[in-house]
Write a protein that holds these residues in place. Sequence first.
Motif, PDB file in Angstrom:
ATOM      1  N   ILE A 143       0.841  -1.201   0.000  1.00  0.00           N
ATOM      2  CA  ILE A 143       0.000   0.000   0.000  1.00  0.00           C
ATOM      3  C   ILE A 143       0.878   1.255   0.000  1.00  0.00           C
ATOM      4  O   ILE A 143       0.438   2.339  -0.385  1.00  0.00           O
ATOM      5  CB  ILE A 143      -1.017  -0.010   1.168  1.00  0.00           C
ATOM      6  CG1 ILE A 143      -2.172   0.932   0.831  1.00  0.00           C
ATOM      7  CG2 ILE A 143      -0.383   0.352   2.485  1.00  0.00           C
ATOM      8  CD1 ILE A 143      -3.399   0.686   1.606  1.00  0.00           C
ATOM      9  N   CYS A 195       4.990  -2.332  -6.532  1.00  0.00           N
ATOM     10  CA  CYS A 195       3.823  -2.905  -5.871  1.00  0.00           C
ATOM     11  C   CYS A 195       3.673  -4.383  -6.254  1.00  0.00           C
ATOM     12  O   CYS A 195       3.413  -5.235  -5.401  1.00  0.00           O
ATOM     13  CB  CYS A 195       2.586  -2.117  -6.275  1.00  0.00           C
ATOM     14  SG  CYS A 195       1.185  -2.408  -5.229  1.00  0.00           S
ATOM     15  N   SER A 254      -3.641   8.392  -5.992  1.00  0.00           N
ATOM     16  CA  SER A 254      -4.474   7.848  -4.937  1.00  0.00           C
ATOM     17  C   SER A 254      -5.363   8.958  -4.409  1.00  0.00           C
ATOM     18  O   SER A 254      -5.026  10.137  -4.519  1.00  0.00           O
ATOM     19  CB  SER A 254      -3.575   7.303  -3.832  1.00  0.00           C
ATOM     20  OG  SER A 254      -4.344   6.823  -2.768  1.00  0.00           O
ATOM     21  N   SER A 258      -2.393   6.825   4.051  1.00  0.00           N
ATOM     22  CA  SER A 258      -2.897   5.456   3.897  1.00  0.00           C
ATOM     23  C   SER A 258      -2.137   4.501   4.809  1.00  0.00           C
ATOM     24  O   SER A 258      -2.699   3.505   5.264  1.00  0.00           O
ATOM     25  CB  SER A 258      -2.859   4.993   2.442  1.00  0.00           C
ATOM     26  OG  SER A 258      -1.637   5.281   1.853  1.00  0.00           O
ATOM     27  N   MET A 303      -6.843  -0.533  -0.034  1.00  0.00           N
ATOM     28  CA  MET A 303      -6.114  -0.287  -1.267  1.00  0.00           C
ATOM     29  C   MET A 303      -7.076  -0.191  -2.446  1.00  0.00           C
ATOM     30  O   MET A 303      -6.943   0.674  -3.314  1.00  0.00           O
ATOM     31  CB  MET A 303      -5.121  -1.422  -1.475  1.00  0.00           C
ATOM     32  CG  MET A 303      -4.111  -1.142  -2.550  1.00  0.00           C
ATOM     33  SD  MET A 303      -2.753  -2.293  -2.381  1.00  0.00           S
ATOM     34  CE  MET A 303      -2.183  -2.299  -4.052  1.00  0.00           C
ATOM     35  N   ARG A 310      -7.196   3.644  -4.327  1.00  0.00           N
ATOM     36  CA  ARG A 310      -6.357   3.802  -5.513  1.00  0.00           C
ATOM     37  C   ARG A 310      -7.207   4.115  -6.734  1.00  0.00           C
ATOM     38  O   ARG A 310      -8.248   3.488  -6.939  1.00  0.00           O
ATOM     39  CB  ARG A 310      -5.538   2.524  -5.767  1.00  0.00           C
ATOM     40  CG  ARG A 310      -4.487   2.300  -4.722  1.00  0.00           C
ATOM     41  CD  ARG A 310      -3.498   3.442  -4.735  1.00  0.00           C
ATOM     42  NE  ARG A 310      -2.615   3.434  -3.599  1.00  0.00           N
ATOM     43  CZ  ARG A 310      -1.482   2.745  -3.554  1.00  0.00           C
ATOM     44  NH1 ARG A 310      -1.132   1.988  -4.554  1.00  0.00           N
ATOM     45  NH2 ARG A 310      -0.722   2.819  -2.497  1.00  0.00           N
ATOM     46  N   SER A 317      -3.928  -1.249  -9.673  1.00  0.00           N
ATOM     47  CA  SER A 317      -3.777  -1.298  -8.215  1.00  0.00           C
ATOM     48  C   SER A 317      -5.011  -1.890  -7.549  1.00  0.00           C
ATOM     49  O   SER A 317      -4.906  -2.540  -6.517  1.00  0.00           O
ATOM     50  CB  SER A 317      -3.565   0.090  -7.635  1.00  0.00           C
ATOM     51  OG  SER A 317      -2.641   0.784  -8.374  1.00  0.00           O
ATOM     52  N   GLY A 341      -5.005  -4.903  -5.005  1.00  0.00           N
ATOM     53  CA  GLY A 341      -5.668  -4.861  -3.702  1.00  0.00           C
ATOM     54  C   GLY A 341      -6.517  -6.093  -3.490  1.00  0.00           C
ATOM     55  O   GLY A 341      -6.532  -6.700  -2.407  1.00  0.00           O
TER      56      GLY A 341
END
Lengths: 488, 221
Positions: free
Chosen positions: B27, B35, B96, B103, B146, B150, B155, B159
Motif C-alpha cells: 500500500i 507494488c 491515490s 494510507s 487499497m 487507488r 492497483s 488490492g
Amino acid sequence: MSILYLLSVPLAFAFLSLVFTSKVLVRSFFLLGTMVLAVAGWWLVFQSNPKEKIFAFGENLMMDSFCALFILIIVSIGLLSSLYAAGYLFKEDESAIPLVKLKRYAFFFHLFLFTMLLTVCSNNLGIMWIAIEGTTLASAFLVNVDDKKSSIEAAWKYLILCTVGIALALFGIILVYYSAISGAIGDGKDFLHWTFLMEHARQLDPEVMKLAFIFILVGYGTKSGLAPFHSWLPDAHSQAPSPVSALLSGVLLSCAIFGIVRFHALTQIVTNSQFSGNLLIFFGLLSVAIATPFILIQGDYKRLFAYSSVEHMGLVAVGFGFGGLFGIYGALLHIINHAFTKSLLFFSSGHLLHHYRTKEIQKINGIIKTSPLLGGIFFLGVLAIAGLPPFSIFVSEFVILASGFIAKRFAVCAILLLLLILVFAGLLKHASSMVFGKSEQPVHSEKSLLMDGVLCIGVVLILVMGVYLPTPLNHLLQEASLVIQGKN
Amino acid sequence: MSMEHESILSLIHFMGMAFLIFSFAMIASPQLLSCVRFYALHSLSLAVITALIAYGNHVEHLIVPAILTLVLKTWVIPQIFFKLTRRLGVHREIESYINIPFSLVLSTLLVFAAYYTTGDLKVLRPVFSNEFIPLAIATILIGMLMMATRKNAVSQVLGLLLLENGLFLMAVTMTFGMPLLVELGIFFDVLVGAIIMGIFVFKIRNAFEGIDVDDLTVLKG
C-alpha cells in the motif's frame, strides 16, 4: 452420474463453439447446445423422484427438489435467451459482428450456463463458491460484447464489486468449515457438504454460524443485488445485450439467492432462531425501499427493469425470511415467475432498442401504433412485473404477503404493500408513456420471426402460470420448501 | 523434536511479520512495478508459512496449496502483471485519493482494529495459532483500503489479490486449509480472475486513454 452428464453438455458446447470457422455452424451449434441442455435438464428433473436426493462426484454434487427447480429455470431461460440471441446477434448483414466475437459470445454464453448449473448442483459449499465466482468471470465478457465505453465501465464495476463481495462470502465459508472441524465428528472430506452439515447441525457452534451467515449474506447478497450492495447491478444489466440481461436478471440473481438460502436453512437449524430470517427480511425490505425511488424517477428503460430486479430480489429475500411453508413456497414461486417475466421484458427491450436506437423512456412514444405486437406484449409484461392479476407475479407476491400475515409481521407487510403500490404506479406511468401517445420517431423495423416468437412464448407462459400451475411443478415446489425447512 | 518444533514455530511467526510488512509495503509503494514485486514477496511469505505449518503439524494435504501459492502467486501472476504494466507503459506514480503517509496511518489503525476485535473473541479457537487471525483480517482490510483509495485499475486488482492472500492465511491457520478440491478451485478462480481483469485493464486503457478508474463515470442513476 446423470448430474455429470447434464453439466458436461454446456461445457462441451462451449468448447465446440471455438472450433468452427463459419457463422452458420457457430449459430447452429449455439442453438443446438441450449436445446440439448433444455431437454436434458427437463428430463433429469421430471424422471427423478422429487423426494430423493441424487448424488454425484463423491457427494460433491447433489440434486434435490430445491436444486431441480433452479435447473428448470436455468435451462428454460437459457433456451429462450439463446433463441432470442440467435435472432439478433447472428444476423447475416454487414452490420453483424465478426466471427471471432460470435465465437467468444457463444463460448462464454455456454460457460455461463455451466457455472450457474454447477452453482445449484453443488452439495459442497466450497464448490458452490467457486461456481458463483465462475459466473462473474464468465459473464463479464458477455456484459461487454459491444466494447463500448459504457459497457466496459459496467463490466469493470461488475467484476470488481462482485469479486470483493464473493471474497467476503469465502470468509463465511471458512468460518463454517472451521465450525464443522472443531465441532463435528466424521470424515474431513464431508465437512463442507451441505447435507452433512444439515445432519450434524447440532454439533456446530451457533455463534460462529451467525457470524458466518452475516458474511455470506453480504457476499452473496452483493451478487444477488440486495441493497445496499446493488450499485453494480443497474449498470451491468442495462449495458449487457438483451438476451444476456435476461439471464443476468432472471436467473443469475436467483442463483446467488440460492446460495444464501442454503446457508439460511443451515443457520436456522444450528441457531434454532429467526436470526438469519430477520436479516433476510431487513435486507429484502431495504432493497425494495431503495429500488422504489429509482424506479419512480428512472429515465432509461433497461435501468428501470434492472432496478425492478433489485425490488423483486428483495421480495424473494423477504419471503424466505418470513419462512414457514407458505413463505418459502411463495419465494420459490416468485423466483420462477420473476425469471420468466423479467426475461420477457428484457427481450422486448431488445426489440425496443433495435427499433428506436435509444434507451431513453422519454424518446419513445406510441409503440402500439408502430408495432402493435411489440407494444402489446411490452405493456402486458410491465403490468405483469408490476404485480397485476391475473399474471403469475401477482400470485407469488400474494402468497409472500399472506405468509407475512401468518407470521404476524404486520408492519413489514404494511411497508411492503405501500412500496409495491408506489412501484406499480411508477412502472405504469413509464410504460403508458412509452406504449401509448403519438409516434413521431423513425422506426427501424426488421422482422425476425425467431425474436417475435420468443416474445409470444414468454407472454403466454406468464399468463398461463398466473392461472394454472402444473401439478409436477407444484409438487416440486412443495418438496423444495420442505428441503429448505430441513424437514426431509 | 521439541527444539525443532519451537524453531519452526518462531520461523512461522517471523514469516507472519514479514507477511504484514509486505502488506504495508504494497500500500506504500508509489509505483506499480514495485507494488507487484511486493505482492510476489507477500505471496512468498504466505507460501513459506503454509509449507512450515504443513511440515510442523504433519498436514500433508497443505503441501499442494503451498506449492501452488509458490508457483502461481509468487511467479505466474506477478509475471502477468509485469507484462501488463510494461505493455501499458505506466511508469508515472500511482494516483491515490489519499496520500501514502495517510494510507499508512489508516492501515496501522486497521491492524489495531483487527487485533482489538478478534483478540478476545471467545468463539474462535483456531487449529493453529491465535495470532494469525488478526493478521489475516488486517491484511483483508488493508486490501480493501487499497481497492477503495487507488485510482488506478491495476492497483485495484492488486488490492483484491492482497485481500485474497489474507483469506488464504485465514483458511490455513484456522482450519489447516479447506479440502484440496476446494483449494484447487479457488486457485483456478484467482488465476482466471487475474487474467480476465488484466484483459479488462487493456480495454479500459484503449477506451478511456488511461487506466484511472475515476474516469469511469458514464453510468449514473
